[in-house]
Write a protein that holds these residues in place. Structure first.
Motif, PDB file in Angstrom:
ATOM      1  N   UNK A 113      41.970  51.977  39.560  1.00 26.66           N
ATOM      2  CA  UNK A 113      42.195  51.777  38.123  1.00 26.66           C
ATOM      3  C   UNK A 113      42.520  50.318  37.834  1.00 26.66           C
ATOM      4  N   UNK A 114      43.401  49.739  38.632  1.00 28.57           N
ATOM      5  CA  UNK A 114      43.798  48.343  38.413  1.00 28.57           C
ATOM      6  C   UNK A 114      42.619  47.399  38.656  1.00 28.57           C
ATOM      7  N   UNK A 115      41.775  47.743  39.616  1.00 28.80           N
ATOM      8  CA  UNK A 115      40.585  46.915  39.887  1.00 28.80           C
ATOM      9  C   UNK A 115      39.610  46.961  38.719  1.00 28.80           C
ATOM     10  N   UNK A 116      39.398  48.154  38.154  1.00 29.94           N
ATOM     11  CA  UNK A 116      38.476  48.285  37.017  1.00 29.94           C
ATOM     12  C   UNK A 116      38.995  47.506  35.823  1.00 29.94           C
ATOM     13  N   UNK A 117      40.284  47.610  35.543  1.00 31.34           N
ATOM     14  CA  UNK A 117      40.868  46.857  34.421  1.00 31.34           C
ATOM     15  C   UNK A 117      40.702  45.352  34.645  1.00 31.34           C
ATOM     16  N   UNK A 121      38.427  42.596  32.512  1.00 31.94           N
ATOM     17  CA  UNK A 121      39.001  41.361  31.960  1.00 31.94           C
ATOM     18  C   UNK A 121      38.169  40.142  32.342  1.00 31.94           C
ATOM     19  N   UNK A 122      37.773  40.070  33.607  1.00 28.72           N
ATOM     20  CA  UNK A 122      37.083  38.858  34.057  1.00 28.72           C
ATOM     21  C   UNK A 122      35.624  38.829  33.624  1.00 28.72           C
ATOM     22  N   UNK A 123      35.054  39.985  33.272  1.00 32.42           N
ATOM     23  CA  UNK A 123      33.662  40.008  32.815  1.00 32.42           C
ATOM     24  C   UNK A 123      33.540  39.967  31.304  1.00 32.42           C
ATOM     25  N   UNK A 124      34.679  39.905  30.592  1.00 34.88           N
ATOM     26  CA  UNK A 124      34.640  39.761  29.142  1.00 34.88           C
ATOM     27  C   UNK A 124      34.672  41.062  28.377  1.00 34.88           C
ATOM     28  N   UNK A 125      34.681  42.197  29.056  1.00 31.91           N
ATOM     29  CA  UNK A 125      34.760  43.465  28.330  1.00 31.91           C
ATOM     30  C   UNK A 125      36.153  43.660  27.727  1.00 31.91           C
ATOM     31  N   UNK A 126      37.132  43.021  28.337  1.00 32.13           N
ATOM     32  CA  UNK A 126      38.462  42.917  27.740  1.00 32.13           C
ATOM     33  C   UNK A 126      38.803  41.441  27.671  1.00 32.13           C
ATOM     34  N   UNK A 127      38.360  40.813  26.600  1.00 33.77           N
ATOM     35  CA  UNK A 127      38.534  39.373  26.454  1.00 33.77           C
ATOM     36  C   UNK A 127      39.948  39.056  25.997  1.00 33.77           C
ATOM     37  N   UNK A 128      40.335  37.783  26.127  1.00 32.56           N
ATOM     38  CA  UNK A 128      41.673  37.350  25.677  1.00 32.56           C
ATOM     39  C   UNK A 128      42.776  38.230  26.257  1.00 32.56           C
ATOM     40  N   UNK A 129      42.630  38.661  27.507  1.00 36.11           N
ATOM     41  CA  UNK A 129      43.660  39.495  28.134  1.00 36.11           C
ATOM     42  C   UNK A 129      44.217  38.813  29.367  1.00 36.11           C
ATOM     43  N   UNK A 130      45.504  39.078  29.623  1.00 37.95           N
ATOM     44  CA  UNK A 130      46.207  38.530  30.770  1.00 37.95           C
ATOM     45  C   UNK A 130      46.865  39.677  31.529  1.00 37.95           C
TER      46      UNK A 130
END
Length: 429
Positions: A113-117, A121-130
């Motif tokens: 789960x943590x890997x998918x999240x 994030x790094x591919x832009x599907x969850x942009x502006x995330x930390x």
């Protein structure tokens, strides 16, 4: 300060209220405007039995949304991604539209789960995330952040390396625009940008644009570039472009490009031979339905009769002896590439060309001509022969030998790509 969004799965430690689990810690730390909590199938029953929706809603978050997923196996990467992608895309749009800061709980949940999240994030599907990591309260209380820059750089490096090796310069340019904030060092590297734009325009055969970029750049001067001045030089550039299409298995474009190159080489070589023999049987004229700066080529029958009647006899005999042709030549009409090819054939089968078997290679391209013509009338993929590219290259080399030209470098993109990879490694590795 920008308002915050928390995105999290519920982990086993988050199922008991008041135990200061990761979700509880992060809500109290961030005080987010909105919190999204994802539930896997095995935690749904316990979550609702413990009234955790009400509990987490009572913490320092303005709004809480629970997402019941159908994830039955929280160790299956594909199942996780498939079941949350629609919702994460919706969340991502909400973050971008409202210019919010997104935070991912990278403590709660399985490693998958943590890997998918993280991947989202790094591919832009969850942009502006930390990323955020909650501590184990038994040992410390320091919440750690992770900008995921290393992973973003690693993903960008692998993606761009593949695009460079396949000469997909337009895609590289688009990727740099899309990921400018994620990889600022590379996106702002002037030499990398100039080289991509230069390579893209050369590969697209927009030579004047490539020259404008080259002319303004000190870095690009080492390539000694001049836009092609004649059909022979254009053929060399277009062949390199066709090889890129062939490498990427885009046979539609490969056939189109090779067909154009074949016609250009025929026109160029015929022009050179006629001039060397003092024949000026091909002329140009304006036509009523063309623009002022456009003209067409045609055969001057009178000059043909005066200067080289053998050529006229050759092509007329060939037209009559071939069942599928069997028609007269209309000398008042535009000179076709087919007719140019027959006139060139007359010369190439003569003894002086025994050392330069160009016509032998042109015969091998007969099927290429048919395939190129068929592309205009069908949506089917062309039947491609890998030897066509080799024959075109052989014709270019034989033409160079016949005319006394220097050997041509047909591997310019290999040099360009080596430079691009060098800059890429320096900036992202």
């Amino acid at each position: 300060m920008s308002k915050r969004i928390l995105i999290s799965f519920i982990g086993s430690h988050d199922l008991i209220p008041g135990r200061n689990g990761a979700v509880e810690q992060l809500i109290n730390y961030l005080k987010p405007q909105k919190t999204y909590l994802f539930l896997t199938d095995d935690y749904k029953k316990e979550f609702y039995q413990n009234n955790l929706k009400e509990y987490y809603n009572s913490l320092s978050t303005e709004e809480l949304e629970i997402i019941d997923t159908d994830i039955k196996n929280p160790t299956d990467f594909e199942e996780i991604a498939k079941n949350i992608s629609d919702k994460t895309e919706e969340i991502n749009n909400y973050i971008l539209e409202n210019k919010l800061d997104g935070f991912l709980n990278l403590t709660s949940g399985t490693p998958a789960i943590l890997s998918v999240l993280s991947l989202f994030a790094i591919t832009g599907q969850l942009n502006r995330t930390m990323g955020l990591y909650a501590p184990n309260p038994q040992y410390d209380n320091k919440i750690r952040t992770n900008s995921l820059d290393y992973y973003k750089n690693s993903f960008a490096y692998k993606t761009l390396k593949k695009l460079i090796n396949t000469c997909n310069y337009s895609a590289i340019e688009a990727f740099l625009v899309e990921e400018k904030k994620a990889i600022p060092r590379l996106s702002n590297n002037k030499e990398f940008i100039e080289l991509i734009q230069f390579a893209k325009n050369r590969a697209n055969c927009t030579f004047e644009e490539a020259y404008k970029i080259w002319e303004k750049s000190e870095y690009l001067k080492k390539y000694n570039y001049n836009p092609p001045k004649n059909l022979y030089e254009k053929s060399i550039e277009c062949l390199m472009s066709a090889k890129i299409s062939e490498m990427n298995k885009d046979y539609f474009q490969t056939v189109l490009k090779l067909g154009i190159i074949r016609e250009n080489l025929v026109s160029f070589l015929l022009d050179k031979i006629l001039k060397s023999k003092g024949f000026n049987i091909i002329e140009t004229k304006q036509t009523a339905n063309r623009k002022k700066d456009e003209s067409i080529k045609y055969l001057n029958e009178n000059k043909l009769n005066e200067q080289c009647p053998e050529i006229k006899e050759y092509i007329e005999n060939k037209m009559q002896s071939t069942e599928s042709l069997n028609k007269k030549i209309d000398y008042n009409r535009e000179l076709t590439s087919f007719l140019e090819g027959m006139i060139l054939e007359y010369f190439l089968i003569q003894e002086e060309f025994e050392k330069y078997p160009i016509q032998k290679e042109l015969y091998k391209l007969d099927e290429l001509k048919k395939q190129r013509n068929e592309l205009a009338h069908t949506i089917n993929a062309p039947k491609y022969n890998i030897n066509w590219c080799k024959s075109i290259e052989t014709i270019i080399n034989l033409t160079a030998q016949y005319l006394g030209y220097n050997p041509q470098d047909l591997n310019i993109y290999k040099e360009i790509n080596a430079d691009l990879l060098k800059i890429l490694k320096k900036e992202l590795n």
